[in-house]
Write an enzyme that holds these catalytic residues in place. Structure first.
Site, PDB file in Angstrom:
ATOM      1  N   GLN A 284       0.818  -1.213   0.000  1.00 53.32           N
ATOM      2  CA  GLN A 284       0.000   0.000   0.000  1.00 53.32           C
ATOM      3  C   GLN A 284       0.850   1.261   0.000  1.00 53.32           C
ATOM      4  OE1 GLN A 284      -2.528   0.220   3.465  1.00 53.32           O
ATOM      5  NE2 GLN A 284      -0.815   0.541   4.861  1.00 53.32           N
ATOM      6  N   ARG A 297       1.428   6.176   7.566  1.00 55.57           N
ATOM      7  CA  ARG A 297       0.314   6.335   6.626  1.00 55.57           C
ATOM      8  C   ARG A 297       0.876   6.413   5.206  1.00 55.57           C
ATOM      9  NH1 ARG A 297      -4.565   8.455   9.070  1.00 55.57           N
ATOM     10  NH2 ARG A 297      -5.386   8.342   6.968  1.00 55.57           N
ATOM     11  N   VAL A 298       0.033   6.025   4.272  1.00 59.52           N
ATOM     12  CA  VAL A 298       0.412   6.075   2.863  1.00 59.52           C
ATOM     13  C   VAL A 298       0.458   7.530   2.408  1.00 59.52           C
ATOM     14  CG1 VAL A 298      -0.427   5.481   0.554  1.00 59.52           C
ATOM     15  CG2 VAL A 298      -0.561   3.802   2.424  1.00 59.52           C
ATOM     16  N   TRP A 300      -0.616  10.106  -0.020  1.00 58.64           N
ATOM     17  CA  TRP A 300      -1.790  10.113  -0.915  1.00 58.64           C
ATOM     18  C   TRP A 300      -1.507  10.919  -2.187  1.00 58.64           C
ATOM     19  CZ3 TRP A 300      -6.895  10.446   2.410  1.00 58.64           C
ATOM     20  CH2 TRP A 300      -6.892   9.390   3.330  1.00 58.64           C
ATOM     21  N   ASP A 401      -9.375   2.282  -1.741  1.00 57.88           N
ATOM     22  CA  ASP A 401      -9.768   2.521  -0.346  1.00 57.88           C
ATOM     23  C   ASP A 401     -10.741   3.703  -0.247  1.00 57.88           C
ATOM     24  OD1 ASP A 401      -9.715   1.962   2.349  1.00 57.88           O
ATOM     25  OD2 ASP A 401      -7.718   2.792   2.722  1.00 57.88           O
ATOM     26  N   GLU A 404     -16.035   6.901   1.979  1.00 58.83           N
ATOM     27  CA  GLU A 404     -17.071   7.219   2.977  1.00 58.83           C
ATOM     28  C   GLU A 404     -17.016   8.656   3.461  1.00 58.83           C
ATOM     29  OE1 GLU A 404     -14.337   5.707   3.721  1.00 58.83           O
ATOM     30  OE2 GLU A 404     -14.639   3.558   3.566  1.00 58.83           O
ATOM     31  N   ASP A 468     -11.688  -2.410   8.346  1.00 60.02           N
ATOM     32  CA  ASP A 468     -10.664  -2.356   9.396  1.00 60.02           C
ATOM     33  C   ASP A 468     -11.100  -3.033  10.680  1.00 60.02           C
ATOM     34  OD1 ASP A 468      -9.504  -0.779   7.462  1.00 60.02           O
ATOM     35  OD2 ASP A 468      -9.830   1.105   8.533  1.00 60.02           O
ATOM     36  N   HIS A 533      -2.620  -8.252   6.156  1.00 60.95           N
ATOM     37  CA  HIS A 533      -2.382  -6.825   6.390  1.00 60.95           C
ATOM     38  C   HIS A 533      -1.493  -6.731   7.627  1.00 60.95           C
ATOM     39  CE1 HIS A 533      -2.815  -2.543   6.612  1.00 60.95           C
ATOM     40  NE2 HIS A 533      -3.813  -2.484   5.755  1.00 60.95           N
TER      41      HIS A 533
END
Lengths: 674, 674
Positions: A284, A297-298, A300, A401, A404, A468, A533
């Site tokens: 990821q 965190r990735v 973005w 991903d 929402e 998750d 994961h």
């Protein structure tokens, strides 16, 4: 009484009843009405995908009088309350013969509707998207709003309380990435609502289901069938079906790895040397990383980070030659401080705030712009990002991903309120990914998987994952919760589901234990995809390569999985053809068994395997229920006729049974010898 | 525009405005109406005094049109919505010239009313009974329902979460033993509602206060004044005032002791030998004990237990001769397994269930019958129990506990729904105690103290105590919370308030520390009564006789308290005469000081003392606010003109200031030498 297209509309003393194929759908009298309209002002606050939603309700008015007028293709029922307020219900069928109910308030200032559908006390209700805590939805209200699914999801747990106190993130039983206004009743009908507004489906009452809509109109569709298999075929006929999965999916586990090309190579080698069947690497962080207090965190900014992943462009074909795919990651937001966001902003492709400026969402110590998927040019541009930066690089798939987080106070190109578009967003996001595959001819070769969904995801999200889970044993947010999630999605028309092996959320005192990882691995071998994961704090979690025993365990379970390839592939093909889900509730095939309707932690995997994952810590045996049939314990060969049984359930041998007379019995027999 | 008795009713474009003595009270137009009516079904569940209250709301209808008709002594305003729903508002004055608004729905099936009173954004609001978390009520809704006040009372605290999980007992900011539909606005008017139904007073909006009533009618009264002192005199003119306290109250601390006559004697001796001024022993277990998992509980059978309290009848006069009262305990329930309950049952004096049988409430591992105070014979019988078993024994007072637990599904002699009687119950209970004193000529000699209250408690509850604080430092449920509780009660017309020294609730990991006990003792010396409580788990708590330093501390602070006797007595007399409370918010005497309206943890004790209790652990100094005046630090003699000051605040020297030019300055001067 008049009938038309299987609809029976009958005047009663001071009201009417409406039936469809002998199912009572509406029952209205002055005293027990079926319709309310009203006015409210939504009070919606979002913090990192967690929503606080309240209604400042200004009015709620019972429409007591109903006047029926026949029309060419149905009826118009005018509901009134005195001389001041009214609404109209058009009753008819659509072109496919489904019952169609179109509700419309006569004043648009009346932006709330409550409709009561007739129910019987004994009815069970399933669906409403992906529900993690309840499978049978009877007895509770289910607000339908796509959001984070919550951390803990049960106010009685300490984890939930901590998450609530720290970021209002604890969630509740109905929080889900994938809600949908679609349900199946054991009266063997489905009901689907076309809208995407905030809704609340309340199945608490014995005599009715109350559906609340935060909009001035609603369109409901119903279809009936003789059995659930046919009903799901009809439902997926309406909603769409997922195509078959790429063949490589069945060839092993997809390893979630982070840290760069060489770390991937090293872990891949370790696992393969240990006898593990590996079908892919999912990295990821292919676009780089950002450190936050939540964990790594990735970055973005959706393009290959050639520093962290040096020579990836050459390594991918090399891996492919060895049967290993490289999977990456993308979501519909762009880090505000990076160049893709800058380009989108310059082109005017981001959603706007009230002042017409780009809207930036706080995602936890960084901000991101929201790509405006209602703007056709922005949508096409983002599809090109996928094509150029992911597909052309050679990715075999990716996690698509999020979806929402559309804030309700942002402004969109299509002019529709973000409150109405919020639920629709994940399906738009799915469609963008789907078309990128379709237009490059890669459908069935490349796999993307999503957690967020809504109506439309059936057709456009080619694989769901359960989002998750906590790295724990909790019923509402641990391993166990994945089973009702898969089954409720199945009853909503999405038949392909898997989960992060070992769970994801690693916060507070939670750390993934070895036992949890192994049990999750056992379970995942009996789902359509195996994928690991590391979790958000990898260092706190037991990982697939942590010791030799763990590697050997993955070797065993990936062998079980790949052994089942022809069977799973066949089940996936059935799903693509007729919407018969791969993971199925027992009552789909044992509809006369009352107990089958109450089970939420066991399932049929295809037609002939029954699986009851062990979801409690420290257990070495397990009790489950078998419907009347001839069942063979997959590991011992012992046979059972049905009823409650307790079996040994050591690690690596999850409770699994096959039907003795299955055409696949010879294949299943071989499991005993792995 | 027409005016009458200071009321101005003015027709506007499509509505009206109603003012009273130049305060805008109602403002109505079709677009911004002031009245809604509706129908709901209360869903109320009680578990040990903790209530879950929901409304199944069936209708809420805006009444848009208003037609005014003049009447002999006012106006009748008919509110309608089309031709179907309507309500009537009678506007006039009562005999004392108060504005009176009488609302009545025209259909009794409409059992909900929402009325919006006009407001200004800058208004502050105080009162609504005893509010522990907020003093200025602006910005929040306040449901008004007497209940347990909750354990923790703040969802962000671990204690609250534990209490919620274990018995739904954590509570929230508005949970209180003593709610009341009465508030004071800084527009210098009060509003009081006569009803006792469930209400919700919502002060969130800048332009209006929304009052919700779960009944088909409501009567509101308003009065205005030039200043707050006069306003409280008028309010207590309506509600009643407390008589002066018995003189012995000012002579020392009332020691909460359990365990029998000899334990009382021993602890009394210890304390007196240590120089502590003791005015009484309060022994709640005088009627015997019952062991439960919550801790030692009192045996709810209201008569002297001569086994545990041997020779009490002889000891009481002996103690009295030494200036020591004996105080006992009673509440309006009777343990189901004991003889008084049996007698009440035989006489038909208990409230009933739906089948006409005695209703028994679960109180935590035991049950109790509810004495039906609406049955005049039961009421008189219970009063006789008080007279015979408590007064005749020689009790100098008692805790008149509880009153909040009337279940809503019990049936009463007077035929009124228990949902409507629930809030009224504590005041009925107070009246029963009050009359027992009045009829025996003991008013002003005997003291009972209550935690539960409602309209009427002003007249009949002669002393309030703050109920069950946690033995901790939390703002919402610890020492600090007692101050807003006293001040909000003061603004509701009850001017006599004290608290358990050291707090009460000892659950989970909470244990009372020595520091907490001493700080609470410091604070209580500046309230109208000093009384200790062992807490529900005495063994876990630091107690008044735990070491020599603690005893010396009580000696010092009781000397401070008794030194102030003439001053406190004078303040109590003012309260009895004109409703000027003993503990007062600063703005009562400094109404031009904007900051005075925002302080909730400091108060005026009488006119001339300013007190700011230290309510944080480990502090040795304290910052507080002084309004413009000449202030003298009671312990150092240092003078201040006003503004924020930081002072040393060692144990035993709580931040206290007196007015330099007070007529009591000489008395206050002596405090420095204690």
């Amino acid at each position: 009484m008049s009938t038309l297209h299987n609809i029976a509309l009958k005047n009663t003393d001071n009201g009417f009843t409406l039936s469809f194929q002998d199912r009572l759908i509406l029952s209205h009298t002055v005293e027990t009405p079926c319709l309310w309209i009203g006015a409210g002002e939504a009070d919606i606050e979002m913090f990192r995908g967690n929503f606080s939603i309240k209604d400042k309700l200004n009015e709620k008015i019972t429409l007591t009088e109903a006047t029926i007028a026949a029309q060419s293709a149905g009826w118009a029922i005018r509901f009134t309350r005195g001389d001041t307020v009214s609404a109209t219900l058009l009753v008819g069928t659509d072109k496919q013969g489904r019952l169609e109910l179109k509700l419309k308030n006569d004043a648009t200032s009346h932006n709330r509707i409550w409709l009561r559908l007739a129910a019987q006390p004994e009815d069970h209700i399933y669906g409403c998207g992906e529900q993690f805590s309840y499978f049978d939805l009877r007895g509770k209200p289910f607000p339908l709003w796509t959001s984070e699914q919550g951390v803990g999801r049960n106010k009685q747990t300490y984890v939930t309380w901590q998450a609530d106190c720290k970021e209002n993130a604890g969630g509740d039983y109905y929080w889900t990435f994938f809600p949908q206004p679609t349900f199946v009743s054991t009266q063997k009908y489905y009901c689907h609502v076309d809208n995407s507004c905030y809704m609340n489906f309340d199945f608490s009452a014995p005599e009715f289901h109350e559906l609340a809509f935060w909009e001035d109109n609603a369109t409901l569709r119903f279809e009936c069938a003789e059995n659930y298999v046919d009903l799901l075929e009809k439902l997926t006929g309406l909603l769409g079906r997922q195509p078959e999965l790429p063949d490589w999916v069945y060839d092993g586990v997809t390893l979630g790895i982070q840290g760069g090309t060489e770390v991937c190579q090293q872990k891949l080698d370790t696992m393969r040397n240990g006898g593990v069947k590996v079908n892919g690497i999912w990295a990821q962080d292919w676009s780089g990383i950002r450190m936050t207090s939540f964990g790594k965190r990735v970055m973005w900014n959706w393009k290959w980070n050639s520093e962290l992943y040096s020579q990836l462009d050459e390594r991918i074909p090399h891996w492919n030659g060895e049967g290993v795919q490289f999977l990456s990651y993308i979501n519909p937001y762009l880090a505000s401080d990076k160049d893709l966001c800058e380009e989108a902003s310059r082109r005017g492709y981001l959603t706007k705030d009230a002042h017409g400026k780009d809207y930036h969402v706080e995602f936890g110590e960084f901000y991101a712009g929201v790509i405006d998927l209602t703007n056709p040019q922005a949508y096409e541009w983002y599809k090109e990002v996928i094509k150029k930066n992911l597909i052309a690089l050679g990715c075999g798939g990716w996690m698509a991903d999020f979806g929402e987080y559309l804030p309700t106070d942002t402004f969109l190109h299509n002019g529709v309120s973000a409150e109405i578009m919020h639920n629709a967003w994940p399906a738009l996001w799915a469609k963008c990914n789907y078309e990128a595959l379709e237009e490059t001819g890669k459908l069935g070769e490349i796999l993307f998987f999503m957690r967020a969904g809504y109506t439309g995801s059936q057709k456009h999200s080619v694989m769901m994952w359960a989002g998750d889970q906590n790295v724990d044993w909790s019923l509402d947010d641990g391993l166990a919760s994945v089973v009702p999630a898969a089954l409720s999605l199945a009853m909503t028309g999405h038949g392909l589901h898997h989960s992060d092996i070992g769970g994801y959320t690693t916060l507070f005192d939670m750390k993934r234990s070895k036992e949890l990882l192994l049990r999750w691995c056992d379970f995942s071998a009996f789902t359509p995809m195996m994928r690991t994961h590391e979790g958000n704090r990898p260092g706190d979690n037991w990982q697939f390569d942590a010791d030799a025993e763990t590697i050997a365990h993955f070797a065993r379970m990936t062998t079980v999985f790949t052994t089942l390839k022809p069977y799973i592939k066949d089940a996936v093909a059935q799903n693509a053809k007729s919407g018969l889900p791969v993971m199925r509730p027992l009552f789909l095939h044992y509809e006369d068994d009352a107990q089958a309707y109450t089970l939420k932690y066991q399932y049929l995997f295809g037609r002939d395997l029954l699986v009851a994952p062990v979801h409690e810590e420290g257990r070495r045996n397990w009790t489950l229920y078998l419907p009347q049939d001839s069942w063979v314990n997959a590991w011992t060969g012992e046979t059972h006729r049905g009823g409650e049984v307790t079996v040994d359930a050591p690690l690596g041998k999850p409770p699994v049974f096959y039907r003795q007379h299955s055409e696949w019995a010879d294949l299943f027999d071989t499991l005993r010898h792995i």
